[in-house]
Design a protein around this motif. Structure first.
Motif, mmCIF file in Angstrom:
data_model
loop_
_atom_site.group_PDB
_atom_site.id
_atom_site.type_symbol
_atom_site.label_atom_id
_atom_site.label_comp_id
_atom_site.label_asym_id
_atom_site.label_seq_id
_atom_site.Cartn_x
_atom_site.Cartn_y
_atom_site.Cartn_z
ATOM 1 N N LEU A 163 1.382 38.927 40.521
ATOM 2 C CA LEU A 163 1.549 39.031 41.970
ATOM 3 C C LEU A 163 2.073 37.754 42.612
ATOM 4 C CD1 LEU A 163 -1.464 41.128 43.325
ATOM 5 C CD2 LEU A 163 0.956 41.575 43.648
ATOM 6 N N VAL A 164 1.626 36.609 42.150
ATOM 7 C CA VAL A 164 2.090 35.348 42.752
ATOM 8 C C VAL A 164 3.612 35.250 42.657
ATOM 9 C CG1 VAL A 164 2.046 32.829 42.589
ATOM 10 C CG2 VAL A 164 -0.090 34.122 42.383
ATOM 11 N N SER A 165 4.125 35.463 41.472
ATOM 12 C CA SER A 165 5.567 35.380 41.267
ATOM 13 C C SER A 165 6.304 36.434 42.086
ATOM 14 C CB SER A 165 5.881 35.542 39.778
ATOM 15 O OG SER A 165 7.267 35.552 39.564
ATOM 16 N N GLN A 166 5.815 37.668 42.072
ATOM 17 C CA GLN A 166 6.454 38.749 42.815
ATOM 18 C C GLN A 166 6.480 38.471 44.318
ATOM 19 O OE1 GLN A 166 8.258 40.709 40.598
ATOM 20 N NE2 GLN A 166 7.480 42.466 41.695
ATOM 21 N N MET A 167 5.337 38.027 44.840
ATOM 22 C CA MET A 167 5.247 37.784 46.280
ATOM 23 C C MET A 167 6.123 36.619 46.709
ATOM 24 S SD MET A 167 1.180 38.453 46.828
ATOM 25 C CE MET A 167 1.173 38.305 48.612
ATOM 26 N N ARG A 168 6.145 35.600 45.910
ATOM 27 C CA ARG A 168 6.981 34.448 46.253
ATOM 28 C C ARG A 168 8.460 34.804 46.193
ATOM 29 N NH1 ARG A 168 3.778 29.149 43.773
ATOM 30 N NH2 ARG A 168 2.010 29.314 45.210
ATOM 31 N N ARG A 169 8.859 35.550 45.179
ATOM 32 C CA ARG A 169 10.270 35.947 45.072
ATOM 33 C C ARG A 169 10.669 36.871 46.223
ATOM 34 N NH1 ARG A 169 11.169 38.811 40.352
ATOM 35 N NH2 ARG A 169 9.032 38.637 39.667
ATOM 36 N N ALA A 170 9.789 37.814 46.570
ATOM 37 C CA ALA A 170 10.090 38.722 47.680
ATOM 38 C C ALA A 170 10.230 37.946 48.991
ATOM 39 C CB ALA A 170 9.000 39.787 47.800
ATOM 40 N N SER A 171 9.334 36.989 49.214
ATOM 41 C CA SER A 171 9.393 36.227 50.468
ATOM 42 C C SER A 171 10.642 35.351 50.535
ATOM 43 C CB SER A 171 8.124 35.392 50.661
ATOM 44 O OG SER A 171 8.032 34.334 49.740
ATOM 45 N N VAL A 172 10.990 34.720 49.434
ATOM 46 C CA VAL A 172 12.185 33.860 49.404
ATOM 47 C C VAL A 172 13.452 34.694 49.605
ATOM 48 C CG1 VAL A 172 13.597 32.419 47.866
ATOM 49 C CG2 VAL A 172 11.131 32.021 48.049
ATOM 50 N N SER A 173 13.421 35.931 49.156
ATOM 51 C CA SER A 173 14.562 36.828 49.303
ATOM 52 C C SER A 173 14.895 37.096 50.773
ATOM 53 C CB SER A 173 14.259 38.149 48.588
ATOM 54 O OG SER A 173 15.242 39.102 48.840
ATOM 55 N N ILE A 174 13.898 37.037 51.626
ATOM 56 C CA ILE A 174 14.097 37.398 53.036
ATOM 57 C C ILE A 174 15.055 36.427 53.737
ATOM 58 C CG2 ILE A 174 12.949 37.796 55.247
ATOM 59 C CD1 ILE A 174 10.436 38.604 53.433
ATOM 60 N N PRO A 175 14.742 35.137 53.844
ATOM 61 C CA PRO A 175 15.703 34.247 54.510
ATOM 62 C C PRO A 175 16.982 34.055 53.699
ATOM 63 C CG PRO A 175 13.880 32.957 53.620
ATOM 64 C CD PRO A 175 13.519 34.410 53.454
ATOM 65 N N SER A 176 16.881 34.176 52.383
ATOM 66 C CA SER A 176 18.073 34.007 51.541
ATOM 67 C C SER A 176 19.104 35.088 51.829
ATOM 68 C CB SER A 176 17.684 34.044 50.063
ATOM 69 O OG SER A 176 16.803 32.996 49.758
ATOM 70 N N ASN A 177 18.661 36.334 51.937
ATOM 71 C CA ASN A 177 19.602 37.414 52.231
ATOM 72 C C ASN A 177 20.103 37.361 53.664
ATOM 73 O OD1 ASN A 177 20.189 39.267 49.935
ATOM 74 N ND2 ASN A 177 17.970 39.158 49.770
ATOM 75 N N LEU A 178 19.272 36.893 54.582
ATOM 76 C CA LEU A 178 19.758 36.702 55.951
ATOM 77 C C LEU A 178 20.890 35.680 55.973
ATOM 78 C CD1 LEU A 178 16.369 36.626 57.884
ATOM 79 C CD2 LEU A 178 18.134 38.402 58.044
ATOM 80 N N THR A 224 3.418 45.436 50.897
ATOM 81 C CA THR A 224 2.681 46.208 49.892
ATOM 82 C C THR A 224 1.918 45.280 48.962
ATOM 83 O OG1 THR A 224 4.272 48.027 49.988
ATOM 84 C CG2 THR A 224 2.936 47.849 47.978
ATOM 85 N N GLN A 225 2.541 44.194 48.567
ATOM 86 C CA GLN A 225 1.888 43.236 47.682
ATOM 87 C C GLN A 225 0.722 42.536 48.380
ATOM 88 O OE1 GLN A 225 5.472 41.136 46.805
ATOM 89 N NE2 GLN A 225 6.062 42.560 45.188
ATOM 90 N N LEU A 226 0.824 42.324 49.677
ATOM 91 C CA LEU A 226 -0.304 41.769 50.433
ATOM 92 C C LEU A 226 -1.487 42.735 50.418
ATOM 93 C CD1 LEU A 226 1.580 40.182 53.447
ATOM 94 C CD2 LEU A 226 -0.038 38.969 51.962
#
Length: 119
Positions: free
Chosen positions: A35-50, A78-80
């Protein structure tokens, strides 16, 4: 808009990344690659894709990347909830982060509407 760095939604999504890194820092060690890796990657994806979308030429492309970012927020939410279910995060803290993610989603919706009106 001059730069993606001028976007309030990009700034707020960076705050969301910081919150996720802070929240996941107390997760069990055996979740480091889960979960740590998944959540961090998902969060980083947000500003990166913006940021990536902002660099595209056409508004239709920009909107596509905002939608990818929005998908990452839903994944993160969902991960939260899963983290709460597993006892890794307290309900109050989860709700704080979910409220921040809700704000980012609303800002994305406004940006999408703005870009679609420009076409």
């Amino acid at each position: 808009m001059k730069s993606y760095q001028d976007l309030d939604v990009w700034k707020k999504s960076r705050k969301l990344v910081s919150e996720i890194y802070q929240v996941t820092s107390s997760f069990p060690d055996n979740e480091k690659f889960g979960l740590v890796s998944q959540m961090r990657r998902a969060s980083v994806s947000i500003p990166s894709n913006l940021a990536e979308g902002h660099g595209r030429r056409y508004n239709k492309e920009k909107v596509r990347f905002i939608l990818i970012s929005r998908g990452s927020i839903y994944e993160l939410e969902t991960q939260l909830y899963l983290s709460y279910d597993l006892g890794f995060i307290e309900e109050g803290r989860m709700n704080e982060v979910l409220e921040l993610s809700k704000d980012v989603k609303m800002m994305m919706g406004g940006l999408i509407k703005f870009l679609e009106k420009q076409d």
